[in-house]
Design a protein around this motif. Structure first.
Motif, PDB file in Angstrom:
ATOM      1  N   THR A 123       0.813  -1.211   0.000  1.00 37.42           N
ATOM      2  CA  THR A 123       0.000   0.000   0.000  1.00 37.42           C
ATOM      3  C   THR A 123       0.848   1.262   0.000  1.00 37.42           C
ATOM      4  O   THR A 123       0.370   2.331  -0.393  1.00 37.42           O
ATOM      5  CB  THR A 123      -0.916   0.047   1.228  1.00 37.42           C
TER       6      THR A 123
ATOM      7  N   LEU B 226      -4.208   2.219  -5.919  1.00 42.55           N
ATOM      8  CA  LEU B 226      -4.196   2.961  -4.682  1.00 42.55           C
ATOM      9  C   LEU B 226      -3.974   4.444  -4.898  1.00 42.55           C
ATOM     10  O   LEU B 226      -4.296   5.259  -4.059  1.00 42.55           O
ATOM     11  CB  LEU B 226      -3.107   2.401  -3.765  1.00 42.55           C
TER      12      LEU B 226
ATOM     13  N   SER C 102      -4.279   3.893   3.171  1.00 43.81           N
ATOM     14  CA  SER C 102      -4.743   2.535   2.867  1.00 43.81           C
ATOM     15  C   SER C 102      -4.153   1.532   3.846  1.00 43.81           C
ATOM     16  O   SER C 102      -3.023   1.687   4.320  1.00 43.81           O
ATOM     17  CB  SER C 102      -4.354   2.127   1.438  1.00 43.81           C
TER      18      SER C 102
END
Length: 480
Positions: A178, A453, A185
């Motif tokens: 992440t 992401l 996240s």
């Protein structure tokens, strides 16, 4: 004494402060999507995911989440559920905490992770991308939305149940980092990347059982909660399973407690900016662990779950069963780290590097297949492009081959830390034709999740990670 006027002013001020606190507490909207996949149609049903989903729905509801709970979804239904969840997040604005819990089968194919709907019936490996739901797509969908944070918990690493593809896919799920994408996240696997989780013999899986217990503790930051989950699951499975997570959260989150999710509090409390974590080296860990009871030391390194911690432990403690467990965890991290690099770079040379280092890995079949695929692609390119690719088969020197052949025997005979692997260094990768910019982005990219992401479209984007230095030490910014 206060006058009546002063008392009224004080009362108004107190009321205003109370209303402000209440407003801050309710500014954060908590939304959750819970999916339990038990009733698979073409293979034996999983007994626990439906139970796990019910218990998680109850716990999250008590923690202030508005929960959408679903079960036994087909591919279309799972995609629709994620789409509806994303629409609900968008409607609630940027102060939303979005959480998704998935229990069921999950697979990695060609370095990509897939959530498995109940209606899949694959006859070959290539059926999975057509019949399942790519995790990257789910994370792309959620990552494109402005939210306070995104939390994804996957109890999805059970044994591959499909006999037609069991010998050609890797174990468990591939690494997702992440930290390569936008901040905010958090992703948790029920076991380590490349490993298999147990469904459990009780009402719930070991992972969900531990999570339900630990998350209820008031004012416990999420990272600390999952450290405790990791230790509990590892203990319950006698070392066979160890949960894993990656976090890029910039504010604290707590499932329960007075400070759970409130903005504007002190930095040490939930909602305030998080202090950057201090990375500890192997030497730091050796100092911390020296003289400790082996079981206590093992629990400490499992809670931290980093390569330097495991390396220090296996160097200091030779006693079974903890040395054996730590060595197994460390070696699997090396393999999955090398695999993430190979898939991210995605050249014939990168797959050859992986195969030279780990020729008997469960991912070797996939590596050879992808190597052929990218070689065909490269040979189909214009001549000028081919000339820039460098050698297509970076063959190791004879002494390297002898070292690789002898290494397993040495490992069994001598209780010593795993050897450093020269083929994993940036210099060796450069010699094998891998562009320097690709090496620098490889670990940060993970398996192509970074694009999702960062709020972008398709998989694979530029990451900000660093390659593993010599000795496979833990890369900055990620948990391996």
């Amino acid at each position: 004494m206060y006058s009546i006027s002063n008392l009224r002013k004080s009362s108004l001020i107190a009321t205003s402060l109370l209303l402000a606190a209440v407003s801050a507490a309710h500014a954060e909207k908590r939304l959750a999507l819970v999916v339990g996949q038990s009733a698979y149609r073409s293979v034996v049903a999983l007994p626990n995911p439906s139970n796990d989903a019910k218990k998680m729905t109850e716990m999250l509801g008590n923690a202030g989440f508005e929960v959408t709970s679903t079960a036994d979804l087909t591919q279309n239904q799972l995609r629709e559920a994620v789409g509806d969840f994303a629409a609900k997040i968008a409607a609630n604005g940027p102060d939303t905490v979005a959480l998704m819990f998935y229990a069921g089968h999950g697979l990695q194919v060609d370095g990509e992770n897939y959530l498995v709907p109940v209606d899949v019936d694959p006859k070959r490996e290539t059926d999975i991308p057509l019949q399942a739901v790519r995790l990257n797509d789910v994370m792309n969908t959620l990552g494109a939305l402005p939210t306070r944070m995104r939390i994804i918990m996957l109890d999805a690493c059970r044994n591959n149940p499909f006999p037609g593809i069991g010998s050609s896919t890797g174990h468990g799920l591939a690494i997702v980092d992440t930290k390569a994408g936008a901040a905010g996240s958090f992703i948790s696997y029920s076991t380590s990347p490349g490993a298999v989780a147990e469904d459990g013999s009780g009402e719930n899986s070991p992972y969900t059982t531990a999570l339900l217990s630990v998350a209820k503790e008031p004012n416990l930051p999420i990272e600390e909660a999952f450290k405790r989950v990791r230790v509990a699951v590892n203990d319950a499975t006698e070392g066979r399973q160890i949960p894993w997570e990656s976090s890029s959260l910039t504010t604290d989150f707590r499932f329960f407690g007075d400070q759970a999710g409130k903005p504007g509090t002190d930095q040490a409390k939930a909602g305030g900016p998080k202090q950057p974590s201090v990375k500890r080296s192997v030497e730091d860990w050796r100092k911390d662990l020296k003289g400790k009871d082996p079981k206590i030391a093992y629990q400490l390194v499992v809670a931290e779950d980093t390569v330097p911690a495991y390396e220090a432990f296996v160097a200091l403690f030779a006693q079974p069963p903890y040395n054996v467990r730590a060595r197994s965890l460390l070696e699997r991290r090396y393999i999955m780290q090398a695999w993430a690099t190979a898939v991210a770079v995605n050249t014939a040379a990168s797959y050859q590097t992986f195969l030279t280092t780990y020729p008997t890995s469960d991912l070797a079949v996939t590596a050879r297949k992808l190597q052929v695929r990218v070689t065909n692609r490269e040979f189909g390119a214009p001549a000028a492009t081919l000339a820039s690719l460098g050698p297509m088969c970076p063959c190791p020197e004879p002494q390297q081959l002898r070292k690789r052949t002898e290494e397993p025997t040495k490992k069994r005979a001598v209780e010593a830390p795993p050897k450093q692997r020269k083929t994993a260094t940036p210099a060796a990768q450069k010699e094998q034709g891998i562009p320097p910019e690709a090496i620098g982005a490889a670990i940060g990219i993970g398996i192509g999740i970074a694009g999702g992401l960062s709020g972008g479209g398709g998989g694979g984007g530029g990451g900000g990670g660093k390659p593993p230095p010599s000795g496979h030490h833990h890369p900055e910014g990620g948990r391996w």
